[in-house]
Design a protein around this motif. Structure first.
Motif, PDB file in Angstrom:
ATOM      1  N   GLY A 241       9.475   2.199  -8.983  1.00  0.00           N
ATOM      2  CA  GLY A 241      10.614   3.105  -9.092  1.00  0.00           C
ATOM      3  C   GLY A 241      10.352   4.503  -8.581  1.00  0.00           C
ATOM      4  N   ALA A 242       9.077   4.832  -8.274  1.00  0.00           N
ATOM      5  CA  ALA A 242       8.778   6.187  -7.801  1.00  0.00           C
ATOM      6  C   ALA A 242       9.437   6.482  -6.467  1.00  0.00           C
ATOM      7  N   ALA A 243       9.772   5.444  -5.707  1.00  0.00           N
ATOM      8  CA  ALA A 243      10.443   5.656  -4.417  1.00  0.00           C
ATOM      9  C   ALA A 243      11.811   6.296  -4.592  1.00  0.00           C
TER      10      ALA A 243
ATOM     11  N   VAL B 289       9.866   1.798   3.919  1.00  0.00           N
ATOM     12  CA  VAL B 289      10.267   1.658   2.520  1.00  0.00           C
ATOM     13  C   VAL B 289      11.145   0.416   2.404  1.00  0.00           C
ATOM     14  N   THR B 290      10.499  -0.720   2.234  1.00  0.00           N
ATOM     15  CA  THR B 290      11.185  -1.998   2.075  1.00  0.00           C
ATOM     16  C   THR B 290      11.212  -2.373   0.601  1.00  0.00           C
ATOM     17  N   SER B 291      11.757  -3.553   0.318  1.00  0.00           N
ATOM     18  CA  SER B 291      11.825  -4.005  -1.063  1.00  0.00           C
ATOM     19  C   SER B 291      10.432  -4.139  -1.669  1.00  0.00           C
ATOM     20  N   ALA B 292       9.442  -4.547  -0.855  1.00  0.00           N
ATOM     21  CA  ALA B 292       8.066  -4.662  -1.363  1.00  0.00           C
ATOM     22  C   ALA B 292       7.509  -3.295  -1.744  1.00  0.00           C
ATOM     23  N   ALA B 293       7.797  -2.286  -0.935  1.00  0.00           N
ATOM     24  CA  ALA B 293       7.344  -0.931  -1.266  1.00  0.00           C
ATOM     25  C   ALA B 293       8.057  -0.407  -2.511  1.00  0.00           C
ATOM     26  N   TRP B 294       9.358  -0.675  -2.601  1.00  0.00           N
ATOM     27  CA  TRP B 294      10.112  -0.294  -3.792  1.00  0.00           C
ATOM     28  C   TRP B 294       9.472  -0.875  -5.045  1.00  0.00           C
TER      29      TRP B 294
ATOM     30  N   ASN C 183       0.836  -1.200   0.000  1.00  0.00           N
ATOM     31  CA  ASN C 183       0.000   0.000   0.000  1.00  0.00           C
ATOM     32  C   ASN C 183       0.869   1.248   0.000  1.00  0.00           C
ATOM     33  N   LEU C 184       1.924   1.225   0.807  1.00  0.00           N
ATOM     34  CA  LEU C 184       2.848   2.363   0.837  1.00  0.00           C
ATOM     35  C   LEU C 184       3.457   2.592  -0.537  1.00  0.00           C
ATOM     36  N   GLY C 185       3.892   1.515  -1.177  1.00  0.00           N
ATOM     37  CA  GLY C 185       4.473   1.657  -2.514  1.00  0.00           C
ATOM     38  C   GLY C 185       3.491   2.228  -3.511  1.00  0.00           C
TER      39      GLY C 185
END
Length: 330
Positions: free
Chosen positions: A226-228, A216-221, A190-192
């Motif tokens: 790539g927006a992270a 901001v973990t790998s799942a969020a990345w 959801n954060l990603g």
């Protein structure tokens, strides 16, 4: 024979330490010294194992890791808090953003499209090691539900911004702040998705609380596509206090809730500096955050649908605000 006046006293003529006394004299003072380690006792299992390994090494073999070294290696692995970014868009965006990556992993016989070629070019130019690995190894790096598309990138732990620095930077650039704050959103996907929507609709950053929140973990990345790498995420030690401080600086705090007083299409003041606050799908906004908001807004949905998840609700709100701003600017 016992001495008079001392019942039970012995008169043994036996020399040396008496049984049960622990010894007397010099031998008792000297003792036996410290207990040797298990591996230094030839009769102990650990000692026999050490002797066997020494014979093996003497014959030309490579030394096998001891249990102590294995434990040390395990601790080092646990201390390794790097993240693995997977997926072609995410990896490419991270490389373009010049994130200090430590290694680029490429699957054997990977399909070489333009994105992979650009990744290799950037990695070579920046002297980032490029390692060719098997697909099962990439599967392991990506995790159970990760989709790597044949590439992965090792990056250092995410460096969070400070909320106040984030706001001041937007004001310094002459922009009108459009920020997102998350209250109790614990799913990194959801954060990603929210980071991705923030980038798509002109937002300048996302704020997450230090506790009970996804990071901001790998799942969020991966979910951010790539927006992270472009949208900063700030870490608030106390979300309520941060929102109150923002209000003092003229930021309009807008909370999203199904029971909101105002329907999103009727929202005004969207041209003002805004921070959109979204709660979890189950519990919604916390009481303190709700009381801090300037306005609680609901998103009209069909009665057949109970609620929207945090990612979708935030996306809809950001789209509405971006549309209003574009209309007012035109």
């Amino acid at each position: 024979m016992a001495k008079p006046g001392r019942p039970g006293a012995g008169n043994s003529k036996k020399k040396g330490p008496s049984k049960g006394t622990g010894g007397h004299g010099r031998k008792a003072l000297e003792g036996r010294g410290p207990t040797p380690k298990a591996e230094d006792r030839s009769w102990h299992v650990a000692g026999k194992r050490k002797a066997a390994q020494e014979r093996y090494v003497a014959a030309g073999g490579k030394p096998k890791p001891t249990q102590q070294n294995l434990n040390r290696s395990a601790r080092s692995k646990q201390a390794d808090d790097t993240e693995t970014v997977t997926g072609r868009n995410s990896v490419l965006e991270a490389l373009r953003a010049k994130i200090p990556a430590t290694a680029l992993y490429v699957a054997q016989r990977v399909e070489m499209d333009d994105r992979v070629k650009e990744m290799l070019s950037i990695a070579t130019h920046r002297e980032i090691p490029v390692l060719e690995v098997t697909r099962p190894e990439l599967d392991r790096m990506a995790g159970f539900d990760g989709v790597h598309q044949g590439v992965a990138l090792k990056v250092p732990p995410y460096r969070y911004a400070h909320p106040q620095d984030l706001l001041e930077e937007v004001f310094a650039d002459g922009g009108t702040p459009l920020l997102v704050a998350l209250d109790g959103v614990t799913d990194p996907r959801n954060l990603g998705a929210i980071i991705r929507s923030t980038a798509a609709f002109g937002g300048q950053g996302v704020i997450v609380p230090q506790r009970r929140s996804a990071g901001v973990t790998s799942a969020a990345w991966k979910t951010s596509a790539g927006a992270a790498a472009r949208v900063p995420v700030a870490l608030a030690s106390n979300l309520t206090a941060t929102l109150k401080e923002f209000k003092k600086q003229g930021v309009f705090v807008l909370g999203l809730d199904g029971d909101g007083d105002v329907s999103l299409p009727a929202l005004e003041l969207a041209d003002r500096p805004v921070v959109v606050v979204c709660g979890s799908e189950g519990k919604g906004l916390s009481r303190l955050v709700t009381e801090t908001c300037d306005q609680i807004v609901s998103i009209p949905i069909s009665q057949a649908t109970e609620s929207l998840n945090a990612g979708i609700a935030t996306s809809v709100a950001l789209y509405q605000i971006a549309t209003m701003r574009a209309a007012q600017a035109g």
